[in-house]
Design an enzyme around this catalytic site. Sequence first.
Site, mmCIF file in Angstrom:
data_model
loop_
_atom_site.group_PDB
_atom_site.id
_atom_site.type_symbol
_atom_site.label_atom_id
_atom_site.label_comp_id
_atom_site.label_asym_id
_atom_site.label_seq_id
_atom_site.Cartn_x
_atom_site.Cartn_y
_atom_site.Cartn_z
ATOM 1 N N LYS A 13 61.051 -2.945 39.962
ATOM 2 C CA LYS A 13 59.792 -2.262 40.297
ATOM 3 C C LYS A 13 59.163 -2.853 41.566
ATOM 4 O O LYS A 13 58.766 -2.129 42.458
ATOM 5 C CB LYS A 13 58.773 -2.368 39.149
ATOM 6 C CG LYS A 13 59.250 -1.803 37.825
ATOM 7 C CD LYS A 13 58.151 -1.811 36.771
ATOM 8 C CE LYS A 13 57.676 -3.208 36.361
ATOM 9 N NZ LYS A 13 58.702 -4.029 35.687
ATOM 10 N N ARG A 89 51.037 -0.953 30.772
ATOM 11 C CA ARG A 89 52.099 -1.614 30.025
ATOM 12 C C ARG A 89 51.927 -1.428 28.524
ATOM 13 O O ARG A 89 52.756 -1.932 27.755
ATOM 14 C CB ARG A 89 52.062 -3.103 30.339
ATOM 15 C CG ARG A 89 53.277 -3.602 31.130
ATOM 16 C CD ARG A 89 52.984 -5.025 31.474
ATOM 17 N NE ARG A 89 54.058 -5.865 31.830
ATOM 18 C CZ ARG A 89 54.313 -6.257 33.072
ATOM 19 N NH1 ARG A 89 53.646 -5.776 34.080
ATOM 20 N NH2 ARG A 89 55.265 -7.146 33.286
ATOM 21 N N ARG A 128 66.045 -14.842 40.964
ATOM 22 C CA ARG A 128 64.959 -14.369 41.840
ATOM 23 C C ARG A 128 64.181 -15.539 42.449
ATOM 24 O O ARG A 128 63.878 -16.514 41.775
ATOM 25 C CB ARG A 128 64.011 -13.492 41.023
ATOM 26 C CG ARG A 128 62.783 -13.067 41.800
ATOM 27 C CD ARG A 128 62.097 -11.875 41.212
ATOM 28 N NE ARG A 128 61.380 -12.165 39.977
ATOM 29 C CZ ARG A 128 60.707 -11.238 39.301
ATOM 30 N NH1 ARG A 128 60.712 -9.988 39.707
ATOM 31 N NH2 ARG A 128 60.067 -11.565 38.197
ATOM 32 N N ARG A 161 59.499 -18.253 39.927
ATOM 33 C CA ARG A 161 58.356 -18.044 39.036
ATOM 34 C C ARG A 161 58.564 -18.794 37.725
ATOM 35 O O ARG A 161 59.668 -18.850 37.209
ATOM 36 C CB ARG A 161 58.178 -16.544 38.758
ATOM 37 C CG ARG A 161 57.424 -15.832 39.846
ATOM 38 C CD ARG A 161 57.441 -14.341 39.702
ATOM 39 N NE ARG A 161 57.148 -13.863 38.351
ATOM 40 C CZ ARG A 161 57.014 -12.572 38.045
ATOM 41 N NH1 ARG A 161 57.135 -11.648 38.978
ATOM 42 N NH2 ARG A 161 56.749 -12.211 36.811
ATOM 43 N N ARG A 172 59.776 -11.758 27.473
ATOM 44 C CA ARG A 172 59.228 -10.631 28.248
ATOM 45 C C ARG A 172 59.988 -9.344 27.947
ATOM 46 O O ARG A 172 59.402 -8.270 27.888
ATOM 47 C CB ARG A 172 59.302 -10.959 29.747
ATOM 48 C CG ARG A 172 58.276 -12.007 30.148
ATOM 49 C CD ARG A 172 58.603 -12.631 31.489
ATOM 50 N NE ARG A 172 58.528 -11.710 32.586
ATOM 51 C CZ ARG A 172 59.146 -11.901 33.752
ATOM 52 N NH1 ARG A 172 59.886 -12.978 33.939
ATOM 53 N NH2 ARG A 172 59.031 -11.027 34.709
HETATM 54 P P1 AMP Z 1 55.043 -8.985 36.325
HETATM 55 O O1 AMP Z 1 54.872 -9.653 37.634
HETATM 56 O O2 AMP Z 1 54.761 -7.485 36.384
HETATM 57 O O3 AMP Z 1 56.375 -9.278 35.682
HETATM 58 O O4 AMP Z 1 53.919 -9.562 35.345
HETATM 59 C C1 AMP Z 1 53.885 -10.944 35.027
HETATM 60 C C2 AMP Z 1 53.025 -11.176 33.805
HETATM 61 O O5 AMP Z 1 51.682 -10.755 34.075
HETATM 62 C C3 AMP Z 1 53.425 -10.418 32.550
HETATM 63 O O6 AMP Z 1 54.472 -11.068 31.830
HETATM 64 C C4 AMP Z 1 52.102 -10.418 31.786
HETATM 65 O O7 AMP Z 1 51.831 -11.691 31.220
HETATM 66 C C5 AMP Z 1 51.095 -10.205 32.902
HETATM 67 N N1 AMP Z 1 50.829 -8.763 33.141
HETATM 68 C C6 AMP Z 1 51.142 -8.056 34.265
HETATM 69 N N2 AMP Z 1 50.752 -6.780 34.142
HETATM 70 C C7 AMP Z 1 50.195 -6.656 32.919
HETATM 71 C C8 AMP Z 1 49.628 -5.562 32.193
HETATM 72 N N3 AMP Z 1 49.564 -4.329 32.703
HETATM 73 N N4 AMP Z 1 49.144 -5.828 30.935
HETATM 74 C C9 AMP Z 1 49.200 -7.064 30.404
HETATM 75 N N5 AMP Z 1 49.738 -8.120 31.022
HETATM 76 C C10 AMP Z 1 50.240 -7.934 32.281
#
Ligand code: AMP
Length: 216
Positions: A13, A89, A128, A161, A172
């Site tokens: 994404k 999400r 990554r 990360r 996740r």
């Molecule tokens: P990402 O960078 O999209 O993989 O997001 C990293 C982390 O941020 C996720 O594992 C969640 O802990 C938090 N997070 C990101 N977007 C959301 C969302 N829409 N709702 C809840 N937690 C989120």
Amino acid sequence: MNFVLLGAPGAGKGTQAEIMKARLNLEHLSTGDILRAEMKAGSELGKKAKQFVESGSLVPDDLIISMIKAKLQDLDSSKNGFILDGFPRTVAQSEALDKMLGELDMKIDYVLYFDVDWEVVKERLLGRRVCRQCGAIYHIKNKPPKVEGRCDICGGELYQRKDDTEEVIKNRFEVYKEQTAPVVDFYKTKGILKAIDSNVSAEDTYRQIEELLKNR
Ligand code: AMP
């Protein structure tokens, strides 16, 4: 044109959003990036989100919804639209988004669902690396930087990360299956969901998006 990008962690994404942002002149709103910036700045929101983000669980809906609402109220008008990456999400977030868009007289034109296998996700996330300065994304095997540990674009330091470790990745992915997969059905029912095979390279994934936009 406004987009929502859906898919498991590691589905690509963020990478596709970067390409779309540059080629289609869109604003990129990544909830993960916004949360990481808040954590780095040590803000109240960042402090509240930290434990959830680092363990790979979802940050509570109310925090995320008000965060994204503020961003949607402050969009850059010189852009052709926006990309929501990592939001919604949960089904509750999808419903809240519908309500917000109605109030702001906006709509989502495409929900792109990036379909990817677990083995591909694991390989992508473990390899990554992200630029600490500009956020550019690399992969130690598939997209290595020219100089090890340094960003090609800005020379910033590359880091892994904290949630890209095998244990957190597994969590996740489970969280995704439980809470985010129903969001796919939510948009399928609305008839605006388009599936993209993202087991392939970033360029081949983008080609599918291009085709889709050509035929609209
Ligand atoms: P990402 O960078 O999209 O993989 O997001 C990293 C982390 O941020 C996720 O594992 C969640 O802990 C938090 N997070 C990101 N977007 C959301 C969302 N829409 N709702 C809840 N937690 C989120």
